[in-house]
Design an enzyme around this catalytic site. Structure first.
Site, PDB file in Angstrom:
ATOM      1  N   GLY A  17     -11.001  23.477  21.691  1.00 44.51           N
ATOM      2  CA  GLY A  17     -10.063  22.375  21.445  1.00 44.51           C
ATOM      3  C   GLY A  17      -8.898  22.438  22.164  1.00 44.51           C
ATOM      4  O   GLY A  17      -8.866  21.835  23.306  1.00 44.51           O
ATOM      5  N   GLY A  59       6.588   8.302  -8.830  1.00 38.47           N
ATOM      6  CA  GLY A  59       4.975   8.381  -9.166  1.00 38.47           C
ATOM      7  C   GLY A  59       4.280   7.400  -8.359  1.00 38.47           C
ATOM      8  O   GLY A  59       3.181   7.568  -8.134  1.00 38.47           O
ATOM      9  N   THR A 114      -2.206  19.938  20.064  1.00 34.35           N
ATOM     10  CA  THR A 114      -1.570  20.185  18.550  1.00 34.35           C
ATOM     11  C   THR A 114       0.011  20.418  18.944  1.00 34.35           C
ATOM     12  O   THR A 114       0.285  20.520  20.150  1.00 34.35           O
ATOM     13  CB  THR A 114      -1.985  21.607  17.964  1.00 34.35           C
ATOM     14  N   GLU A 153      -4.791  14.879  20.644  1.00 35.33           N
ATOM     15  CA  GLU A 153      -4.160  15.247  21.760  1.00 35.33           C
ATOM     16  C   GLU A 153      -3.246  16.315  22.322  1.00 35.33           C
ATOM     17  O   GLU A 153      -2.192  16.086  22.658  1.00 35.33           O
ATOM     18  CB  GLU A 153      -3.696  13.792  22.327  1.00 35.33           C
TER      19      GLU A 153
END
Length: 390
Positions: A139, A347, A372, A370
């Site tokens: 990666g 909420g 990290t 593309e």
């Protein structure tokens, strides 16, 4: 979701043509993209018809040469189009950015003959592309990729698996980085592979926390045969092509991140103006007003950063460091702003009745794709103080 319409972003665009272009994009976004976004994301549906419309409207080849069906637009304009699309739906903005990334190698490094043959379909002919660099075991260390292309007469035979491929399994063409030589970056070559080539297949799409409408899948190349005329650039030039493409692609991700953050801010402002507590709108409370002010400031800073990098690129000047900065800052901003938007809605922000919970889930992946954000910091530091271990 609030019915209060957000004010459009005020843009300083260089030409009347660019202003008309943004008006067209906003019209398409409001009519064709935003109304269906929540339902289709929840169903995991990819809006291929939207990409067909974008292609027919000349919006999938904006930064490329009009001779081949492109739009002759500078990155300064193209990125603001991406931001508008991502504000309406990140799947569409990101998809347009990935298609531009997949077209980059041929548009920039291809021969005249290759460009005449392939670019019109890629830029305005309804085709959709994917970019194949990452693999299951490579990666961030992309230079260690294992997919191999072996020469066989006038053809190349490609074998291997690519991972985390946006549009994997639905793309009409893949820009594939494969090893043709020895280990390391100098042994990698780029190829254009048709999506319907024999031996190309895709695994089932990954099950993701966000961007469920954008298919991400492994793509398998099982003895895929392509002619040497589908090799892009010189043998061994593929890694250079890949990194050059990513410099521009990171600007696309930055623009998409700001679009997503803008969508979250729009929703937070509308909700704060209408939600009443203790007898008045919660927008009257200083703590919340300061949150909104910080969100808006971070977005505007990110927008200025990606546009500054784009102008360097348009002027033909080095921009890799600024692209890394833009990708880092803008995607971190998207994460902060979407988190704060959920907090402002309380909420309700945690429910699927409002889109901010989806925005938060989508923002996370932008810090990963593309390159990290840890890789972006490495790139920036190398520009500042040189490579590690000097």
């Amino acid at each position: 979701m609030s019915d209060r319409a957000p004010q459009p972003v005020e843009r300083l665009l260089p030409t009347e043509e660019a202003r008309d272009l943004i008006s067209l994009v906003r019209d398409i976004a409001q009519r064709e993209i935003a109304p269906k976004a929540a339902e289709e994301e929840d169903a995991g549906r990819f809006p291929r018809e939207v990409f067909t419309l974008l292609s027919q409207s000349g919006l999938l080849g904006l930064p490329y040469d009009s001779e081949y069906g492109g739009g002759d637009q500078p990155y300064e304009v193209y990125l603001q189009v991406l931001e508008e699309l991502a504000t309406a739906r990140l799947t569409v903005g990101l998809g347009a950015s990935v298609h531009t990334l997949a077209s980059y190698a041929l548009a920039t490094y291809g021969t005249k003959e290759q460009q005449v043959e392939h670019l019109p379909g890629m830029l305005g002919g309804g085709l959709l592309g994917a970019y194949c660099l990452s693999e299951p075991s490579s990666g961030s260390d992309a230079a260690s990729l294992r997919t191999r292309a072996v020469r066989d007469g006038d053809d190349w035979v490609i074998t291997g698996t690519k991972a985390w491929i946006t549009h994997g399994g639905i793309a009409d063409f893949y820009t594939v980085m494969a090893r043709t030589g020895g280990e390391g970056p100098r042994g990698i070559t780029a190829f254009l592979v048709p999506g319907d080539a024999a031996g190309v297949s895709a695994a089932p799409p990954e099950k993701k926390m966000g961007l469920k409408g954008s298919p991400t899948a492994q793509v398998h190349f099982d003895g895929v045969r392509v002619p040497d005329t589908h090799r892009i650039g010189e043998e061994g030039q593929g890694f250079t092509i890949a990194l050059s493409a990513l410099d521009s692609g990171r600007l696309g991700i930055a623009a998409c991140a700001i679009g997503l953050a803008q969508a979250a801010l729009n929703e937070a402002v509308a909700y704060a103006a209408e939600r009443r507590q203790f007898g008045r709108p919660i927008a009257d409370f200083q703590g919340l007003r300061f949150m909104l002010a910080d969100m808006a400031t971070q977005i505007e800073a990110g927008r200025a950063l990606y546009l500054a990098a784009a102008r360097l690129r348009d002027a033909g000047r080095p921009f890799a460091q600024q692209a890394a900065m833009a990708k880092l800052h803008c995607t971190d901003t998207a994460m902060r702003v979407t988190t704060d938007a959920v907090q402002i809605l309380g909420g309700y922000g945690y429910t699927t009745d409002f889109p901010v919970e989806r925005y938060l889930r989508e923002a996370k992946v932008l810090q990963i794709v593309e390159g990290t954000n840890q890789i972006q910091r490495m790139v920036i530091a190398r520009h500042l103080v040189g490579p590690e271990g000097r």
